[in-house]
Design an enzyme around this catalytic site. Structure first.
Site, PDB file in Angstrom:
ATOM      1  N   GLN A  47       6.031 -60.414  -1.132  1.00  0.00           N
ATOM      2  CA  GLN A  47       5.889 -61.704  -1.809  1.00  0.00           C
ATOM      3  C   GLN A  47       7.218 -62.454  -1.824  1.00  0.00           C
ATOM      4  OE1 GLN A  47       4.516 -58.948  -3.679  1.00  0.00           O
ATOM      5  NE2 GLN A  47       2.393 -59.438  -3.228  1.00  0.00           N
ATOM      6  N   ASN A  67       2.199 -64.853  -1.753  1.00  0.00           N
ATOM      7  CA  ASN A  67       1.967 -63.673  -0.929  1.00  0.00           C
ATOM      8  C   ASN A  67       2.511 -63.873   0.478  1.00  0.00           C
ATOM      9  OD1 ASN A  67       0.823 -61.902  -2.757  1.00  0.00           O
ATOM     10  ND2 ASN A  67      -1.261 -62.586  -2.380  1.00  0.00           N
ATOM     11  N   GLY A  77       3.047 -57.902 -11.269  1.00  0.00           N
ATOM     12  CA  GLY A  77       3.753 -57.064 -12.224  1.00  0.00           C
ATOM     13  C   GLY A  77       5.084 -56.560 -11.710  1.00  0.00           C
ATOM     14  N   ASN A  78       5.138 -56.098 -10.473  1.00  0.00           N
ATOM     15  CA  ASN A  78       6.393 -55.595  -9.929  1.00  0.00           C
ATOM     16  C   ASN A  78       7.417 -56.712  -9.775  1.00  0.00           C
ATOM     17  OD1 ASN A  78       5.668 -52.846  -9.658  1.00  0.00           O
ATOM     18  ND2 ASN A  78       4.526 -53.296  -7.800  1.00  0.00           N
ATOM     19  N   ASN A 151      -4.392 -62.083 -12.109  1.00  0.00           N
ATOM     20  CA  ASN A 151      -5.040 -62.242 -10.815  1.00  0.00           C
ATOM     21  C   ASN A 151      -6.221 -61.266 -10.758  1.00  0.00           C
ATOM     22  OD1 ASN A 151      -3.654 -59.823 -10.409  1.00  0.00           O
ATOM     23  ND2 ASN A 151      -2.129 -60.716  -9.067  1.00  0.00           N
ATOM     24  N   HIS A 153      -8.939 -58.336  -9.748  1.00  0.00           N
ATOM     25  CA  HIS A 153      -8.931 -56.985  -9.176  1.00  0.00           C
ATOM     26  C   HIS A 153     -10.322 -56.366  -9.234  1.00  0.00           C
ATOM     27  CE1 HIS A 153      -4.561 -56.142  -8.740  1.00  0.00           C
ATOM     28  NE2 HIS A 153      -4.479 -57.112  -9.637  1.00  0.00           N
ATOM     29  N   GLU A 202      -3.722 -55.409  -1.320  1.00  0.00           N
ATOM     30  CA  GLU A 202      -3.400 -56.627  -2.051  1.00  0.00           C
ATOM     31  C   GLU A 202      -3.809 -57.850  -1.239  1.00  0.00           C
ATOM     32  OE1 GLU A 202       0.386 -58.279  -4.666  1.00  0.00           O
ATOM     33  OE2 GLU A 202       0.473 -56.328  -3.670  1.00  0.00           O
ATOM     34  N   ARG A 203      -4.538 -58.759  -1.871  1.00  0.00           N
ATOM     35  CA  ARG A 203      -4.996 -59.949  -1.152  1.00  0.00           C
ATOM     36  C   ARG A 203      -3.793 -60.736  -0.641  1.00  0.00           C
ATOM     37  NH1 ARG A 203      -6.674 -64.524  -5.734  1.00  0.00           N
ATOM     38  NH2 ARG A 203      -4.784 -64.224  -6.968  1.00  0.00           N
ATOM     39  N   GLY A 212       1.863 -53.783  -9.452  1.00  0.00           N
ATOM     40  CA  GLY A 212       1.909 -53.668 -10.901  1.00  0.00           C
ATOM     41  C   GLY A 212       0.638 -54.131 -11.578  1.00  0.00           C
TER      42      GLY A 212
END
Length: 271
Positions: A47, A67, A77-78, A151, A153, A202-203, A212
């Site tokens: 990202q 992204n 989160g990360n 987001n 999930h 991950e999209r 995260g």
């Protein structure tokens, strides 16, 4: 024009961070972000994160997240932990997914990412259904839980998550018409009442070493199904995150972040 950046990561989920809070930096088009994210010809990242001044009196600054395909998303989160480490002090950060709080902790950085949302139209899904055990399947993945933690999930619980061909099923599920904003795909195995093993598609980014919000979504889904207690360790390929949720209110995620290097790039090289 040369643009300064900081390369950081949280458990191997890596970011190029542009800080425009005190220096006016241009807004990058999607194609430039995708070119920067390319690991062969660019800087390489999952990202790109842009820090800006906030228009909200409730926040210290704003974080925007893009992204690797250039598409903007609401939360990461990360990235939140990486930005908190870069900022250096506790802060409230405005994101498209809501205002989050970050602070140093014994586990590195703690992030209060907000309350999860479970309503079908808040995930969002294309039509109404039970989000705790959706009556849908893709191959051998079935009955996922759906949750929005800034987001969207989908979380699948399986006996052996390492045997799932997520590189094949991930893109199919991500782009299914059931998910009008696409979806992050999580496959998880509950090890015991306090431990979950997880991998994430991950999209817009693909397979990632850590996610995260994916760890938060998976932990909350497992708690709602009464598979785990309300304080769990989520083990991802890149390392472990601690997730706490009392069943109402905010989710707290704790884990490490690290700076990799700093540099600058010429914008015209990526246009």
């Amino acid at each position: 024009m040369r643009i300064p950046f900081v390369k950081m990561h949280g458990l191997g989920n890596d970011f190029v961070i542009l800080d425009s809070r005190e220096r006016d930096l241009p807004t990058l088009p999607a194609e430039a972000i995708a070119a920067l994210a390319d690991r062969r010809t660019g800087i390489g990242c999952d990202q790109l994160v842009r820090l800006e001044t906030s228009g909200s009196a409730a926040a210290d600054f704003r974080m925007r997240i893009f992204n690797a395909d250039g598409g903007e998303v609401g939360a990461c989160g990360n990235a939140s932990r990486a930005v908190a480490l870069l900022h250096g002090t506790p802060a409230r950060i405005e994101t498209d997914g809501g205002i989050i709080s970050v602070r140093p902790s014994d586990g590195g950085i703690a992030v209060d990412i907000g309350a999860p949302r479970f309503a079908w139209d808040a995930v969002p899904l294309a039509y109404a259904m039970d989000t705790l055990a959706m009556p849908v399947a893709w191959g051998n993945l079935e009955k996922p839980a759906a949750v929005n933690v800034g987001n969207p999930h989908a979380v699948f619980f399986v006996d052996r998550q390492e045997e799932i061909r997520l590189e094949d099923l991930g893109p199919e599920i991500e782009n299914d018409p059931l998910f009008p904003e696409r979806i992050n795909v999580n496959v998880a195995t509950v090890t015991d009442r306090a431990t979950i093993a997880l991998r994430v598609w991950e999209r817009g980014a693909g397979l990632t070493r850590a996610c995260g919000t994916g760890a938060c979504a998976t932990a909350v889904a497992a708690m709602r199904r009464r598979l785990v207690d309300h304080d769990v360790t989520v083990n991802l390929p890149g390392g472990a995150l601690r997730i706490e949720w009392a069943g109402d209110g905010q989710i707290t995620m704790s884990g490490p972040a690290q700076e990799s290097f700093r540099g600058e790039f010429a914008l015209q090289d990526y246009l």
